[in-house]
Design an enzyme around this catalytic site. Structure first.
Site, PDB file in Angstrom:
ATOM      1  N   CYS A 166       0.803  -1.222   0.000  1.00 41.57           N
ATOM      2  CA  CYS A 166       0.000   0.000   0.000  1.00 41.57           C
ATOM      3  C   CYS A 166       0.837   1.274   0.000  1.00 41.57           C
ATOM      4  O   CYS A 166       0.287   2.375  -0.047  1.00 41.57           O
ATOM      5  CB  CYS A 166      -0.945  -0.007   1.193  1.00 41.57           C
ATOM      6  SG  CYS A 166      -1.981  -1.486   1.215  1.00 41.57           S
ATOM      7  N   HIS A 306      -2.830   7.985   6.164  1.00 42.34           N
ATOM      8  CA  HIS A 306      -3.030   6.649   5.603  1.00 42.34           C
ATOM      9  C   HIS A 306      -4.411   6.164   6.026  1.00 42.34           C
ATOM     10  O   HIS A 306      -5.165   5.669   5.191  1.00 42.34           O
ATOM     11  CB  HIS A 306      -1.930   5.715   6.102  1.00 42.34           C
ATOM     12  CG  HIS A 306      -1.979   4.354   5.501  1.00 42.34           C
ATOM     13  ND1 HIS A 306      -1.939   4.143   4.135  1.00 42.34           N
ATOM     14  CD2 HIS A 306      -2.069   3.118   6.073  1.00 42.34           C
ATOM     15  CE1 HIS A 306      -1.998   2.845   3.890  1.00 42.34           C
ATOM     16  NE2 HIS A 306      -2.083   2.204   5.049  1.00 42.34           N
ATOM     17  N   GLU A 317      -0.716   5.202  13.563  1.00 43.73           N
ATOM     18  CA  GLU A 317      -0.434   6.430  12.820  1.00 43.73           C
ATOM     19  C   GLU A 317      -0.663   7.655  13.693  1.00 43.73           C
ATOM     20  O   GLU A 317       0.108   8.624  13.651  1.00 43.73           O
ATOM     21  CB  GLU A 317      -1.299   6.512  11.560  1.00 43.73           C
ATOM     22  CG  GLU A 317      -0.956   7.708  10.673  1.00 43.73           C
ATOM     23  CD  GLU A 317      -1.702   7.725   9.356  1.00 43.73           C
ATOM     24  OE1 GLU A 317      -1.340   8.545   8.489  1.00 43.73           O
ATOM     25  OE2 GLU A 317      -2.663   6.928   9.186  1.00 43.73           O
ATOM     26  N   LYS A 339      -9.759   7.830   2.526  1.00 42.05           N
ATOM     27  CA  LYS A 339     -10.208   6.444   2.415  1.00 42.05           C
ATOM     28  C   LYS A 339     -11.607   6.275   2.987  1.00 42.05           C
ATOM     29  O   LYS A 339     -12.287   5.287   2.688  1.00 42.05           O
ATOM     30  CB  LYS A 339      -9.227   5.503   3.125  1.00 42.05           C
ATOM     31  CG  LYS A 339      -7.894   5.333   2.409  1.00 42.05           C
ATOM     32  CD  LYS A 339      -7.020   4.303   3.110  1.00 42.05           C
ATOM     33  CE  LYS A 339      -5.682   4.120   2.402  1.00 42.05           C
ATOM     34  NZ  LYS A 339      -4.774   5.268   2.597  1.00 42.05           N
ATOM     35  N   HIS A 344      -9.934   1.556   0.371  1.00 42.19           N
ATOM     36  CA  HIS A 344      -8.479   1.470   0.300  1.00 42.19           C
ATOM     37  C   HIS A 344      -8.061   0.945  -1.074  1.00 42.19           C
ATOM     38  O   HIS A 344      -8.305  -0.215  -1.403  1.00 42.19           O
ATOM     39  CB  HIS A 344      -7.987   0.555   1.411  1.00 42.19           C
ATOM     40  CG  HIS A 344      -6.510   0.584   1.628  1.00 42.19           C
ATOM     41  ND1 HIS A 344      -5.641   1.298   0.818  1.00 42.19           N
ATOM     42  CD2 HIS A 344      -5.731  -0.023   2.573  1.00 42.19           C
ATOM     43  CE1 HIS A 344      -4.408   1.124   1.251  1.00 42.19           C
ATOM     44  NE2 HIS A 344      -4.436   0.331   2.312  1.00 42.19           N
ATOM     45  N   PHE A 403       1.705  -3.400   3.883  1.00 43.46           N
ATOM     46  CA  PHE A 403       2.133  -4.709   4.358  1.00 43.46           C
ATOM     47  C   PHE A 403       3.610  -4.900   4.038  1.00 43.46           C
ATOM     48  O   PHE A 403       4.124  -4.390   3.041  1.00 43.46           O
ATOM     49  CB  PHE A 403       1.325  -5.809   3.668  1.00 43.46           C
ATOM     50  CG  PHE A 403      -0.073  -6.003   4.201  1.00 43.46           C
ATOM     51  CD1 PHE A 403      -0.555  -5.284   5.276  1.00 43.46           C
ATOM     52  CD2 PHE A 403      -0.926  -6.924   3.604  1.00 43.46           C
ATOM     53  CE1 PHE A 403      -1.845  -5.465   5.755  1.00 43.46           C
ATOM     54  CE2 PHE A 403      -2.220  -7.119   4.072  1.00 43.46           C
ATOM     55  CZ  PHE A 403      -2.677  -6.392   5.140  1.00 43.46           C
TER      56      PHE A 403
END
Length: 415
Positions: A166, A306, A317, A339, A344, A403
């Protein structure tokens, strides 16, 4: 050699639409691009909704013969790139602003041609190896998007693909930025694209329990920083930007959205899917980004987070932002997650979110975080809930974490 780098063109393909007008008005009006999935029968799956690009007619866009040769993720990239090129006022075929050898392409994707992989695997199992398409490899490879864009426009400069889950698009943009600063190129097409709403994509993420299962209320399923968040919403699309060295943009009188100022990247080095719970990797990426831009933390007015709507990720975050920005995080810094509108987009998210960041700084309006009814424990920053905010900011950061523990942060500023 270090050079100023300007963003002069932007293009998107998302569940909110394929024009900047539809995309931006959707964000500001608090609309959701999430809904029931129609690409295949989802009844056997745990999750039945996502941020699908609706009414996509590849044959009408590319012609039937060409559409068969290009996977959906690369199709998205080509259309977003075409929009960005047009938005920048460029004719890259007849009148490129620099020699083709000085114009490159960096496009990120976390997975690449998953649609093609699944289709040809079915052919292999059902019909045997002789029925595997000759287009299989050129369609599924992650670098197909950047390759197709370079071919379409005859661009022969530095061209590559980034696959960092991502963080892919953000890393691609950051790398393209550095390529211009280093003098390898004078202009770049850059961003990310993803089309992972497939049987394997949906089923794989659902099996990890990474996805929201709010099937009865899909438009409210993506709820970053909210106490009732239960996972992210799988989405697809592309976000592509045109970036140019200052002298190239000024020579042709280009309209400039923003200046790229800084780029930071790091690894958590701790887990293949879960973020560092204290956000230490994210913190390092943001700190490096600020250092690269020679920017003090209190100069940043807004962060496009994010913000995936996962329990661990949103909290990590938030902790990282508190560590980096200190008192400014509570008194002055504004944060939101787009998002919440889109879901996402995995490897494309950093591209789409930097487009939103460019529009925020250029137009003086910050998009909200929708579906944020009650912040979760530890999520106590100003996340601009529900309603867009008209305010001028001079520095904007965009975060992307993936990831594998990949972290990337970009900083843009008013030119």
């Amino acid at each position: 050699m270090s050079r100023r780098v300007f963003i002069t063109g932007i293009g998107v393909v998302t569940g909110l639409g394929e024009t900047l007008k539809d995309f931006w008005s959707g964000l500001l009006e608090g609309r959701s691009g999430v809904g029931p999935l129609t690409l295949f029968d989802t009844s056997p799956f745990k999750v039945h909704f996502g941020g699908q690009v609706r009414d996509w007619d590849a044959d009408a866009r590319f012609g039937h013969k060409e559409a068969r040769r290009i996977d959906r993720f690369a199709q998205f990239a080509l259309v977003a790139a075409e929009s960005a090129v047009k938005d920048a006022g460029l004719d890259l075929v007849a009148a490129p602003p620099v020699p083709p050898e000085r114009f490159g392409v960096y496009i990120g994707s976390g997975i690449g041609g998953l649609n093609e992989f699944e289709e040809q695997h079915r052919n292999l199992i059902d019909k045997g190896p002789r029925q595997i398409s000759a287009f299989t490899i050129p369609k599924l490879m992650v670098n197909a998007a950047s390759g197709q864009i370079s071919i379409k426009y005859g661009l022969k400069g530095p061209t590559s693909a980034v696959a960092t889950a991502c963080a892919s698009a953000a890393n691609a943009i950051g790398d393209a930025f550095k390529a211009i600063q280093a003098g390898w190129a004078d202009a770049m097409v850059t961003g990310g694209s993803e089309a992972a709403i497939t049987h394997m994509g949906l089923g794989g993420f659902a099996s990890m329990r990474a996805l929201s299962t709010r099937n009865d209320d899909p438009q409210r399923a993506s709820r970053p920083f909210d106490k009732d968040r239960d996972g992210f919403v799988l989405a697809e699309g592309a976000g592509v930007l045109i970036i140019e060295a200052e002298e190239v943009a000024r020579a042709r009188g280009a309209r400039v959205y923003a200046e790229l100022l800084g780029y930071g990247m790091s690894a958590d080095g701790s887990h293949i899917t879960a973020p560092d719970e204290e956000g230490r990797g994210a913190e390092r990426a943001m700190r490096m980004c600020l250092q690269d831009a020679r920017c003090n933390p209190d100069q940043v007015g807004y962060i496009n987070a994010h913000g995936t709507s996962t329990g661990l990720g949103d909290l990590a975050e938030t902790k990282a932002m508190k560590t980096i920005f200190g008192d400014h995080a509570k008194h002055g810094l504004m944060v939101s997650s787009t998002k919440s509108h889109l879901g996402h987009l995995l490897g494309a998210s950093g591209g789409v979110e930097l487009v939103a960041s460019c529009l925020a700084i250029h137009r003086g309006v910050l998009p909200p975080t929708i579906n944020l009814d009650e912040p979760g424990e530890g999520c106590d920053l100003d996340y601009i809930p529900h309603t867009a905010r008209e305010v001028r900011v001079d520095r904007v950061m965009s975060n992307s974490f993936g990831f594998g523990g990949h972290n990337a942060s970009l900083l843009i500023g008013r030119p």
